[in-house]
Write a protein that holds these residues in place. Structure first.
Motif, mmCIF file in Angstrom:
data_model
loop_
_atom_site.group_PDB
_atom_site.id
_atom_site.type_symbol
_atom_site.label_atom_id
_atom_site.label_comp_id
_atom_site.label_asym_id
_atom_site.label_seq_id
_atom_site.Cartn_x
_atom_site.Cartn_y
_atom_site.Cartn_z
ATOM 1 N N THR A 257 38.173 40.338 38.112
ATOM 2 C CA THR A 257 38.601 41.458 38.950
ATOM 3 C C THR A 257 38.795 40.973 40.376
ATOM 4 O OG1 THR A 257 36.320 42.101 39.369
ATOM 5 C CG2 THR A 257 37.421 43.161 37.514
ATOM 6 N N GLN A 258 39.671 41.631 41.094
ATOM 7 C CA GLN A 258 39.990 41.394 42.498
ATOM 8 C C GLN A 258 40.672 40.051 42.758
ATOM 9 O OE1 GLN A 258 36.702 42.169 45.089
ATOM 10 N NE2 GLN A 258 36.054 43.969 43.962
ATOM 11 N N ILE B 241 41.061 46.022 39.164
ATOM 12 C CA ILE B 241 39.967 46.501 40.013
ATOM 13 C C ILE B 241 38.895 47.243 39.218
ATOM 14 C CG2 ILE B 241 41.368 46.559 42.110
ATOM 15 C CD1 ILE B 241 41.618 49.604 41.743
ATOM 16 N N GLY B 242 39.084 47.359 37.912
ATOM 17 C CA GLY B 242 38.080 48.020 37.075
ATOM 18 C C GLY B 242 38.632 48.291 35.687
ATOM 19 N N THR C 270 37.920 48.163 44.066
ATOM 20 C CA THR C 270 37.169 48.411 42.836
ATOM 21 C C THR C 270 37.395 49.850 42.396
ATOM 22 O OG1 THR C 270 35.135 49.040 43.998
ATOM 23 C CG2 THR C 270 35.312 46.741 43.330
ATOM 24 N N ASN D 62 35.853 52.924 39.559
ATOM 25 C CA ASN D 62 34.838 53.373 38.604
ATOM 26 C C ASN D 62 35.463 53.464 37.214
ATOM 27 O OD1 ASN D 62 32.795 53.779 40.597
ATOM 28 N ND2 ASN D 62 33.824 55.676 41.186
ATOM 29 N N HIS E 103 38.606 55.370 42.823
ATOM 30 C CA HIS E 103 38.362 54.174 43.619
ATOM 31 C C HIS E 103 36.992 54.260 44.278
ATOM 32 C CE1 HIS E 103 42.979 54.096 43.859
ATOM 33 N NE2 HIS E 103 42.564 53.417 42.824
#
Length: 145
Positions: free
Chosen positions: A17-18, A54-55, A119, A121, A126
């Motif tokens: 992620t990211q 991001i998730g 990120t 949830n 967000h």
């Protein structure tokens, strides 16, 4: 707990992620060496970063416990392009002994200041953001001797 461990292990072998898989940068500069603009330079640059994971949504069992991550349908932020530009002037001073230059730089011309999600949830909302720097101008002066 076992459900948290299962959710964690289900991400193995997938993109982090990211982190963007694709990122490209380019820049150019031109210095005028003759004519009325002798000593001036102009230039620009651009940076591209693709959207990042991001998730992930989660899979829940009948009691509402997490049993895994839906890695085939991740949440992503949008990719973006950042643009910079500059103009400068260089001249000789003290009988050609020293070079004096001035340059006006503009960074992130497309930005007016914003937040970029980094990120998400499990429901897609967000949960953390990066502050995007607004367009910035700065002047530099250099004396070479």
């Amino acid at each position: 707990s076992l459900p948290a461990y299962i959710a964690y292990r289900s991400g193995e072998g997938r993109p982090s992620t990211q982190l963007a898989k694709w990122h490209a940068s380019g820049l150019t500069n031109y210095t005028f060496s003759e004519g009325p603009l002798t000593g001036f330079n102009i230039g620009g640059g651009a940076r591209y970063i693709e959207g990042q994971v991001i998730g992930n949504p989660v899979f829940l069992d009948s009691q509402g416990r997490v049993t895994g991550l839906d890695l085939d349908h991740p949440y992503k932020n949008n990719g973006y392009v950042a643009v910079d530009a500059w103009v400068g002037y260089k001249t000789k001073i003290y009988g050609g002994k020293y070079d004096l230059s001035f340059q006006l730089n503009a960074r992130d011309l497309q930005e007016s200041g914003s937040f970029r999600p980094i990120t998400a949830n499990s429901d897609g909302t967000h949960s953390a953001f990066r502050i995007m720097q607004p367009r910035t101008f700065y002047l530099t002066t250099t004396l070479e001797y």
